[in-house]
Design a protein around this motif. Sequence first.
Motif, PDB file in Angstrom:
ATOM      1  N   LEU A 218      -8.208  12.406  -0.279  1.00 24.18           N
ATOM      2  CA  LEU A 218      -6.945  12.827  -0.890  1.00 24.18           C
ATOM      3  C   LEU A 218      -6.915  14.351  -0.860  1.00 24.18           C
ATOM      4  CD1 LEU A 218      -6.907  10.442  -3.983  1.00 24.18           C
ATOM      5  CD2 LEU A 218      -5.293  10.394  -2.075  1.00 24.18           C
TER       6      LEU A 218
ATOM      7  N   GLY B 291       2.450   5.972   9.740  1.00 20.55           N
ATOM      8  CA  GLY B 291       1.085   5.638   9.331  1.00 20.55           C
ATOM      9  C   GLY B 291       1.068   4.899   8.005  1.00 20.55           C
ATOM     10  N   GLY B 292       0.018   5.158   7.240  1.00 20.99           N
ATOM     11  CA  GLY B 292      -0.224   4.384   6.023  1.00 20.99           C
ATOM     12  C   GLY B 292      -1.001   3.161   6.468  1.00 20.99           C
ATOM     13  N   ALA B 293      -2.267   3.068   6.056  1.00 18.55           N
ATOM     14  CA  ALA B 293      -3.166   2.084   6.662  1.00 18.55           C
ATOM     15  C   ALA B 293      -2.604   0.656   6.649  1.00 18.55           C
ATOM     16  CB  ALA B 293      -4.525   2.148   5.966  1.00 18.55           C
TER      17      ALA B 293
ATOM     18  N   ASN C  16      -7.775   6.374  15.840  1.00 20.85           N
ATOM     19  CA  ASN C  16      -7.078   6.358  14.553  1.00 20.85           C
ATOM     20  C   ASN C  16      -6.257   5.075  14.441  1.00 20.85           C
ATOM     21  OD1 ASN C  16      -5.997   7.126  12.097  1.00 20.85           O
ATOM     22  ND2 ASN C  16      -4.297   8.223  13.039  1.00 20.85           N
TER      23      ASN C  16
ATOM     24  N   CYS D 292      -0.071  12.309   5.909  1.00 20.49           N
ATOM     25  CA  CYS D 292      -1.496  12.251   6.188  1.00 20.49           C
ATOM     26  C   CYS D 292      -1.791  13.156   7.384  1.00 20.49           C
ATOM     27  CB  CYS D 292      -1.920  10.812   6.476  1.00 20.49           C
ATOM     28  SG  CYS D 292      -3.662  10.664   6.918  1.00 20.49           S
TER      29      CYS D 292
ATOM     30  N   ASN E  34       0.306   0.068   8.880  1.00 22.83           N
ATOM     31  CA  ASN E  34      -0.131  -0.137  10.262  1.00 22.83           C
ATOM     32  C   ASN E  34      -0.593  -1.584  10.459  1.00 22.83           C
ATOM     33  OD1 ASN E  34       0.197   2.651  10.433  1.00 22.83           O
ATOM     34  ND2 ASN E  34      -1.987   3.082  10.139  1.00 22.83           N
TER      35      ASN E  34
ATOM     36  N   LEU F  95       2.911   6.240   4.724  1.00 23.12           N
ATOM     37  CA  LEU F  95       2.674   7.658   4.992  1.00 23.12           C
ATOM     38  C   LEU F  95       3.163   8.009   6.384  1.00 23.12           C
ATOM     39  CD1 LEU F  95      -1.074   7.909   3.840  1.00 23.12           C
ATOM     40  CD2 LEU F  95       0.950   8.506   2.487  1.00 23.12           C
TER      41      LEU F  95
ATOM     42  N   PRO G 157      -1.938   5.078  15.192  1.00 20.91           N
ATOM     43  CA  PRO G 157      -1.985   3.657  14.838  1.00 20.91           C
ATOM     44  C   PRO G 157      -0.752   2.922  15.368  1.00 20.91           C
ATOM     45  CG  PRO G 157      -1.368   4.970  12.939  1.00 20.91           C
ATOM     46  CD  PRO G 157      -1.557   5.928  14.059  1.00 20.91           C
TER      47      PRO G 157
ATOM     48  N   MET H 217      -8.945  12.389   8.046  1.00 21.44           N
ATOM     49  CA  MET H 217      -7.611  12.185   7.468  1.00 21.44           C
ATOM     50  C   MET H 217      -7.544  12.792   6.070  1.00 21.44           C
ATOM     51  SD  MET H 217      -6.720   8.365   8.691  1.00 21.44           S
ATOM     52  CE  MET H 217      -7.985   7.493   7.813  1.00 21.44           C
TER      53      MET H 217
ATOM     54  N   GLU I 273       0.840  -1.213   0.000  1.00 26.03           N
ATOM     55  CA  GLU I 273       0.000   0.000   0.000  1.00 26.03           C
ATOM     56  C   GLU I 273       0.873   1.262   0.000  1.00 26.03           C
ATOM     57  OE1 GLU I 273      -2.198   1.745   3.003  1.00 26.03           O
ATOM     58  OE2 GLU I 273      -4.163   1.184   2.227  1.00 26.03           O
ATOM     59  N   ASN I 274       0.386   2.268   0.729  1.00 24.67           N
ATOM     60  CA  ASN I 274       1.006   3.588   0.684  1.00 24.67           C
ATOM     61  C   ASN I 274       1.643   3.941   2.032  1.00 24.67           C
ATOM     62  OD1 ASN I 274      -0.479   3.613  -1.741  1.00 24.67           O
ATOM     63  ND2 ASN I 274      -2.238   4.496  -0.685  1.00 24.67           N
TER      64      ASN I 274
ATOM     65  N   TYR J 190      -6.622   1.493  -0.357  1.00 26.29           N
ATOM     66  CA  TYR J 190      -6.119   2.824  -0.716  1.00 26.29           C
ATOM     67  C   TYR J 190      -5.132   2.752  -1.887  1.00 26.29           C
ATOM     68  CZ  TYR J 190      -7.743   5.215   3.606  1.00 26.29           C
ATOM     69  OH  TYR J 190      -8.474   5.783   4.614  1.00 26.29           O
TER      70      TYR J 190
ATOM     71  N   ASP K 288      -7.187  -0.657  11.129  1.00 29.00           N
ATOM     72  CA  ASP K 288      -5.948  -1.263  10.606  1.00 29.00           C
ATOM     73  C   ASP K 288      -5.450  -2.338  11.562  1.00 29.00           C
ATOM     74  OD1 ASP K 288      -6.207   0.813   8.775  1.00 29.00           O
ATOM     75  OD2 ASP K 288      -4.705   2.070   9.774  1.00 29.00           O
TER      76      ASP K 288
ATOM     77  N   THR L 188      -4.820  13.149   2.953  1.00 30.65           N
ATOM     78  CA  THR L 188      -3.546  12.578   2.508  1.00 30.65           C
ATOM     79  C   THR L 188      -2.991  13.225   1.248  1.00 30.65           C
ATOM     80  OG1 THR L 188      -4.023  10.420   3.472  1.00 30.65           O
ATOM     81  CG2 THR L 188      -2.453  10.460   1.669  1.00 30.65           C
TER      82      THR L 188
ATOM     83  N   ASP M 274       2.033  10.132   9.489  1.00 29.70           N
ATOM     84  CA  ASP M 274       0.848  10.814  10.019  1.00 29.70           C
ATOM     85  C   ASP M 274       1.264  12.049  10.799  1.00 29.70           C
ATOM     86  OD1 ASP M 274      -0.693   8.840   8.927  1.00 29.70           O
ATOM     87  OD2 ASP M 274      -1.274   7.915  10.826  1.00 29.70           O
TER      88      ASP M 274
HETATM   89  C1  26A Z   1      -4.679   7.102  -0.411  1.00 29.56           C
HETATM   90  N1  26A Z   1      -4.980   7.406   0.956  1.00 29.56           N
HETATM   91  C2  26A Z   1      -5.976   8.422   1.185  1.00 29.56           C
HETATM   92  C3  26A Z   1      -4.371   6.721   2.006  1.00 29.56           C
HETATM   93  C4  26A Z   1      -4.610   7.007   3.372  1.00 29.56           C
HETATM   94  C5  26A Z   1      -3.982   6.195   4.331  1.00 29.56           C
HETATM   95  N2  26A Z   1      -3.164   5.184   4.006  1.00 29.56           N
HETATM   96  C6  26A Z   1      -2.966   4.970   2.705  1.00 29.56           C
HETATM   97  N3  26A Z   1      -3.534   5.716   1.717  1.00 29.56           N
HETATM   98  N4  26A Z   1      -5.352   7.932   4.039  1.00 29.56           N
HETATM   99  C7  26A Z   1      -5.202   7.694   5.357  1.00 29.56           C
HETATM  100  N5  26A Z   1      -4.355   6.653   5.537  1.00 29.56           N
HETATM  101  C8  26A Z   1      -3.875   6.061   6.786  1.00 29.56           C
HETATM  102  O1  26A Z   1      -4.935   5.517   7.494  1.00 29.56           O
HETATM  103  C9  26A Z   1      -4.411   5.265   8.801  1.00 29.56           C
HETATM  104  C10 26A Z   1      -5.533   5.097   9.778  1.00 29.56           C
HETATM  105  O2  26A Z   1      -6.367   4.066   9.407  1.00 29.56           O
HETATM  106  C11 26A Z   1      -3.232   7.056   7.737  1.00 29.56           C
HETATM  107  O3  26A Z   1      -1.874   7.218   7.430  1.00 29.56           O
HETATM  108  C12 26A Z   1      -3.479   6.432   9.114  1.00 29.56           C
HETATM  109  O4  26A Z   1      -2.289   5.910   9.673  1.00 29.56           O
END
Ligand code: 26A
Length: 344
Positions: free
Chosen positions: A40, A63-65, A295, A121, A68, A16, A335, A132, A13-14, A167, A299, A134, A18
């Motif tokens: 976004l 972070g980054g869902a 938060n 994020c 986590n 990030l 998270p 959130m 995934e992505n 995501y 996850d 991002t 937080d």
């Molecule tokens: C693409 N987007 C919007 C995202 C996110 C995301 N992780 C990946 N892509 N938007 C929020 N988060 C993460 O969700 C976690 C909480 O569930 C945040 O970084 C946060 O740690």
Amino acid sequence: MAATKDYRLLCLENPLLDIQAFGDEALLEKYGLKANDAILAEEKHLGLYEDLLNNYDAKLIAGGAAQNTARGAQYLLPANSVVYIGGVGDDKYAAILHDAVKQAGLRVEYRVDPKVPTGRCGVVITGHNRSMCTELGAANHYDLEHLKKPEVWALVENAEAYYVGGYHLTVCPPAIQELAKQAAARNKPFILSLSAPFICQFFKEPLDASAPYWDYVIGNETEAAAYAESHGLGTTDVKEIAKALANLPKINTQRKRVAIITQGTEPTLVAVQGEDAVKEYPVHVIAKEEINDTNGAGDAFAGGFTAGIVEGRSLDESIDMGQWLARLSIKELGPSYPFPKQAY
Ligand code: 26A
């Protein structure tokens, strides 16, 4: 006990950083944010990050869902069980992520883009809500080329289960499809999280392309509602939506699909393909004063659940592991999970 092989779970995934703070109505209003949402960032949101840092005593938290979730699964599994992939920059935020995953014992194989900053994020906590916003940055540059690098692809082939954060459907659907096909071809579980209502609404096409490969699909009640609406299911009943998800067409017929919908403090719903009854699992109770922030609770649930699946535990037990880890995460800021480790 027989030793199991390393890196049985691969997550994508992505990644990030937080930037999380306790905020107020005025802050939400200033940036046009809903109290409980994930979006976004647009042009108008770009001042939020500095605002949080300068005026709201924001904390920088890994972070980054799905990252986590990966840290969460590793929390419960033997050392060297989980590897996570995604894109970062070459900056101080990436260094913070490296520290956090090191503490968690999570292996990462990042695609490093020296020209683009690590994704951020902004997390605004008001009561039990979190908003959130991002800016994906380098996470948005993840590509198939990285996934197909021999050292990364070897990890894909070695893995026995895959977890993809929905995501990532905004970033690189072809990478998701590659993992999904690997899973189906070798009868390995493929787990996808719906991640956020906007994924179900605006990324319907890549979401639906991945659907036939889902062995487990995890979402919360607002994601389920958004899915039902964008797919014209004609119902708002969460149990019916869970059933519809479980019974979508499926490619790997050796596994029955399981749809899991969490509902905050309400029971978790579980529908199994071909079964009429939807099971309810009450959550693990937590005293109000023990709640730090929610938060990352979803996850964490996914991390505990996925750890159970990787270990071959029963569905009941895997759900319980998810609820156990969610409860631990809610007690921490952001998270995160408590160290020294608590045993399940
Ligand atoms: C693409 N987007 C919007 C995202 C996110 C995301 N992780 C990946 N892509 N938007 C929020 N988060 C993460 O969700 C976690 C909480 O569930 C945040 O970084 C946060 O740690």
